[in-house]
Design an enzyme around this catalytic site. Sequence first.
Site, PDB file in Angstrom:
ATOM      1  N   ARG A  16     -31.027 -14.014 -38.337  1.00 48.02           N
ATOM      2  CA  ARG A  16     -32.093 -13.865 -39.349  1.00 48.02           C
ATOM      3  C   ARG A  16     -33.156 -14.954 -39.178  1.00 48.02           C
ATOM      4  O   ARG A  16     -34.352 -14.675 -39.128  1.00 48.02           O
ATOM      5  CB  ARG A  16     -31.487 -13.939 -40.763  1.00 48.02           C
ATOM      6  CG  ARG A  16     -30.784 -12.674 -41.196  1.00 48.02           C
ATOM      7  CD  ARG A  16     -30.179 -12.848 -42.578  1.00 48.02           C
ATOM      8  NE  ARG A  16     -29.012 -13.713 -42.505  1.00 48.02           N
ATOM      9  CZ  ARG A  16     -27.754 -13.277 -42.441  1.00 48.02           C
ATOM     10  NH1 ARG A  16     -27.513 -12.002 -42.480  1.00 48.02           N
ATOM     11  NH2 ARG A  16     -26.747 -14.121 -42.360  1.00 48.02           N
ATOM     12  N   GLY A 102     -31.328 -26.835 -38.219  1.00 48.89           N
ATOM     13  CA  GLY A 102     -31.417 -26.258 -39.564  1.00 48.89           C
ATOM     14  C   GLY A 102     -30.083 -25.755 -40.069  1.00 48.89           C
ATOM     15  O   GLY A 102     -29.972 -25.361 -41.226  1.00 48.89           O
ATOM     16  N   THR A 104     -26.610 -25.240 -41.714  1.00 57.70           N
ATOM     17  CA  THR A 104     -26.005 -25.879 -42.890  1.00 57.70           C
ATOM     18  C   THR A 104     -24.491 -25.684 -42.851  1.00 57.70           C
ATOM     19  O   THR A 104     -23.961 -25.046 -41.938  1.00 57.70           O
ATOM     20  CB  THR A 104     -26.561 -25.284 -44.197  1.00 57.70           C
ATOM     21  OG1 THR A 104     -26.127 -23.928 -44.302  1.00 57.70           O
ATOM     22  CG2 THR A 104     -28.072 -25.351 -44.241  1.00 57.70           C
ATOM     23  N   ALA A 126     -32.354 -31.092 -41.292  1.00 58.82           N
ATOM     24  CA  ALA A 126     -32.662 -30.895 -42.712  1.00 58.82           C
ATOM     25  C   ALA A 126     -32.039 -29.577 -43.159  1.00 58.82           C
ATOM     26  O   ALA A 126     -32.271 -28.540 -42.530  1.00 58.82           O
ATOM     27  CB  ALA A 126     -34.171 -30.852 -42.944  1.00 58.82           C
ATOM     28  N   HIS A 160     -28.372 -17.310 -53.493  1.00 63.66           N
ATOM     29  CA  HIS A 160     -28.716 -16.851 -52.143  1.00 63.66           C
ATOM     30  C   HIS A 160     -28.207 -15.430 -51.921  1.00 63.66           C
ATOM     31  O   HIS A 160     -27.363 -14.936 -52.680  1.00 63.66           O
ATOM     32  CB  HIS A 160     -28.084 -17.769 -51.078  1.00 63.66           C
ATOM     33  CG  HIS A 160     -28.850 -19.034 -50.856  1.00 63.66           C
ATOM     34  ND1 HIS A 160     -28.649 -20.157 -51.613  1.00 63.66           N
ATOM     35  CD2 HIS A 160     -29.840 -19.353 -49.970  1.00 63.66           C
ATOM     36  CE1 HIS A 160     -29.463 -21.121 -51.213  1.00 63.66           C
ATOM     37  NE2 HIS A 160     -30.205 -20.656 -50.222  1.00 63.66           N
ATOM     38  N   LYS A 164     -24.640 -15.190 -47.046  1.00 60.64           N
ATOM     39  CA  LYS A 164     -24.519 -16.640 -46.826  1.00 60.64           C
ATOM     40  C   LYS A 164     -23.048 -17.052 -46.828  1.00 60.64           C
ATOM     41  O   LYS A 164     -22.288 -16.656 -47.709  1.00 60.64           O
ATOM     42  CB  LYS A 164     -25.308 -17.399 -47.899  1.00 60.64           C
ATOM     43  CG  LYS A 164     -25.345 -18.904 -47.642  1.00 60.64           C
ATOM     44  CD  LYS A 164     -26.434 -19.593 -48.430  1.00 60.64           C
ATOM     45  CE  LYS A 164     -26.423 -21.089 -48.203  1.00 60.64           C
ATOM     46  NZ  LYS A 164     -26.673 -21.474 -46.821  1.00 60.64           N
TER      47      LYS A 164
HETATM   48  P1  NAD Z   1     -27.381 -15.508 -38.835  1.00 61.61           P
HETATM   49  O1  NAD Z   1     -25.905 -15.263 -38.853  1.00 61.61           O
HETATM   50  O2  NAD Z   1     -28.301 -14.377 -39.113  1.00 61.61           O
HETATM   51  O3  NAD Z   1     -27.802 -16.134 -37.411  1.00 61.61           O
HETATM   52  C1  NAD Z   1     -27.037 -17.040 -36.680  1.00 61.61           C
HETATM   53  C2  NAD Z   1     -27.173 -16.631 -35.224  1.00 61.61           C
HETATM   54  O4  NAD Z   1     -26.553 -17.613 -34.388  1.00 61.61           O
HETATM   55  C3  NAD Z   1     -26.487 -15.298 -34.911  1.00 61.61           C
HETATM   56  O5  NAD Z   1     -27.429 -14.409 -34.319  1.00 61.61           O
HETATM   57  C4  NAD Z   1     -25.402 -15.669 -33.908  1.00 61.61           C
HETATM   58  O6  NAD Z   1     -25.231 -14.661 -32.924  1.00 61.61           O
HETATM   59  C5  NAD Z   1     -26.013 -16.914 -33.289  1.00 61.61           C
HETATM   60  N1  NAD Z   1     -25.029 -17.739 -32.561  1.00 61.61           N
HETATM   61  C6  NAD Z   1     -23.770 -18.068 -32.945  1.00 61.61           C
HETATM   62  N2  NAD Z   1     -23.167 -18.784 -31.957  1.00 61.61           N
HETATM   63  C7  NAD Z   1     -24.086 -18.904 -30.966  1.00 61.61           C
HETATM   64  C8  NAD Z   1     -24.055 -19.537 -29.686  1.00 61.61           C
HETATM   65  N3  NAD Z   1     -22.960 -20.192 -29.250  1.00 61.61           N
HETATM   66  N4  NAD Z   1     -25.164 -19.484 -28.928  1.00 61.61           N
HETATM   67  C9  NAD Z   1     -26.268 -18.820 -29.349  1.00 61.61           C
HETATM   68  N5  NAD Z   1     -26.351 -18.190 -30.545  1.00 61.61           N
HETATM   69  C10 NAD Z   1     -25.265 -18.243 -31.338  1.00 61.61           C
HETATM   70  O7  NAD Z   1     -27.607 -16.709 -39.851  1.00 61.61           O
HETATM   71  P2  NAD Z   1     -28.988 -17.216 -40.485  1.00 61.61           P
HETATM   72  O8  NAD Z   1     -29.179 -16.626 -41.833  1.00 61.61           O
HETATM   73  O9  NAD Z   1     -30.080 -17.112 -39.470  1.00 61.61           O
HETATM   74  O10 NAD Z   1     -28.630 -18.764 -40.732  1.00 61.61           O
HETATM   75  C11 NAD Z   1     -28.234 -19.600 -39.665  1.00 61.61           C
HETATM   76  C12 NAD Z   1     -28.015 -21.011 -40.216  1.00 61.61           C
HETATM   77  O11 NAD Z   1     -29.256 -21.542 -40.691  1.00 61.61           O
HETATM   78  C13 NAD Z   1     -27.058 -21.067 -41.414  1.00 61.61           C
HETATM   79  O12 NAD Z   1     -26.305 -22.273 -41.336  1.00 61.61           O
HETATM   80  C14 NAD Z   1     -28.009 -21.115 -42.603  1.00 61.61           C
HETATM   81  O13 NAD Z   1     -27.440 -21.680 -43.757  1.00 61.61           O
HETATM   82  C15 NAD Z   1     -29.085 -21.998 -42.025  1.00 61.61           C
HETATM   83  N6  NAD Z   1     -30.389 -21.953 -42.715  1.00 61.61           N
HETATM   84  C16 NAD Z   1     -31.040 -23.137 -42.813  1.00 61.61           C
HETATM   85  C17 NAD Z   1     -32.312 -23.183 -43.379  1.00 61.61           C
HETATM   86  C18 NAD Z   1     -33.063 -24.489 -43.397  1.00 61.61           C
HETATM   87  O14 NAD Z   1     -34.213 -24.536 -43.875  1.00 61.61           O
HETATM   88  N7  NAD Z   1     -32.491 -25.571 -42.862  1.00 61.61           N
HETATM   89  C19 NAD Z   1     -32.901 -22.011 -43.858  1.00 61.61           C
HETATM   90  C20 NAD Z   1     -32.206 -20.803 -43.739  1.00 61.61           C
HETATM   91  C21 NAD Z   1     -30.944 -20.782 -43.134  1.00 61.61           C
END
Ligand code: NAD
Length: 273
Positions: A16, A102, A104, A126, A160, A164
Site C-alpha cells: 500500500r 517508515g 512500524t 519515523a 486505522h 493494520k
Molecule cells: P503492506 O502490507 O501493504 O506492504 C508491505 C509490503 O512489503 C508488501 O508488499 C510486502 O510484499 C513487502 N515485503 C515484505 N517483505 C519484503 C522483502 N523481504 N522484500 C521486499 N518487499 C517485502 O503494508 P503497508 O500498509 O504499506 O505498511 C507497511 C509498513 O509501513 C507498516 O509497518 C505500516 O505500519 C508502516 N506505515 C508507516 C507510515 C509512516 O508514516 N511511517 C505510514 C503508513 C504505514
Amino acid sequence: MSPTSPRIAIVGVAGRMGRTLVAAVEQDAQARLAAGIVEPGSSLAGADVGELAGLGKLGVAASDSLEAVVDNFDVLIDFTAPQVTLANLAFCAEHGKRIVIGTTGLSGDELAQLDDYKAQVPMVFAPNMSVGVNLTLKLLQTAAKALGDEGYDIEVIEAHHRHKVDAPSGTALKMGEVVAESLGRTLKEHGVFAREGQCGPRSDNEIGFATVRAGDIVGEHTVMFATEGERIEITHKASSRMTFAKGAVRAARWVAERSPGRYDMQDVLDIKG
Ligand code: NAD
C-alpha cells in the site's frame, strides 16, 4: 528532475505504501525513481513499478533482490516489516547507502538495533512521516507542559484500517512518548494499554491508549487532556497515504545530504528544540 537528485529505491514497492511512494517520487522534481524491490520469489518481479502503482509504464522493473540493484540507488525507502527493515539496514551499512524507514511495530529490542548502525548509516526513522503529525507532536509538548501535572487525565485514541497488524500504532506510541517525556514520565511505567473487567479507577499519572480497527481508515489520532470542567483534544486525521509518502520522499532528499546518524522527521522539518 535534476541529474544530481538522489536516486531512490523503494522496498516493498507492491505494498500500500510502496505504490503510493512510487507516485510521490514521480511527483517530486528533486527525486529520481531508480528501483523498486518486491519480496524474494514474488511473481511481481519484472513488472513495471509504474504499472504496479497504477501510473502506467515508468521504465523501472521491480526486482526481487536488493543486491541486484545495489549500484542503481543512493537512498532506500523502506515501509515493510521490522525484520525485513533490519536486514535492509544492515545491507545499507555494508554498501554505503542511506535509508528512510517508515516501518512500524518494531519491538524495544529492534528499535535499539537501529542505533547499532547510526555511526555508519545516515537514516531517518519515523513511525509517521506526515508533516501535520510532526507538527502535532510539537503542539502536544506544549499542551503536556501546561496541563499534564495540573490534574488533567491524558488518553491517546487511534483508529486505522482493518489490515493494520500492530497496535497501538507507532504514531500513538510516539504521541504518548512525547507527552510522557514532557512530564518526566515513561510509557513503561505509566502507559496503560488495555482495560477490561474490574480494573478499578484510573490513576492520576497514567497515560491510557485505546485502539480502533475498522474499514479503510487511513489514520486518526487524538490526544485528550481531560479534567473536571473541560476537555482539550488535539486531533490529526490523515485522509490519504500520500501525506506519509510525500514526507518520506522529503526525508530521502534531506538524508541524501547528511552524515551518518539516526534522525527523525522533526530533524527533517527543522522543528526540534
Ligand atoms: P503492506 O502490507 O501493504 O506492504 C508491505 C509490503 O512489503 C508488501 O508488499 C510486502 O510484499 C513487502 N515485503 C515484505 N517483505 C519484503 C522483502 N523481504 N522484500 C521486499 N518487499 C517485502 O503494508 P503497508 O500498509 O504499506 O505498511 C507497511 C509498513 O509501513 C507498516 O509497518 C505500516 O505500519 C508502516 N506505515 C508507516 C507510515 C509512516 O508514516 N511511517 C505510514 C503508513 C504505514
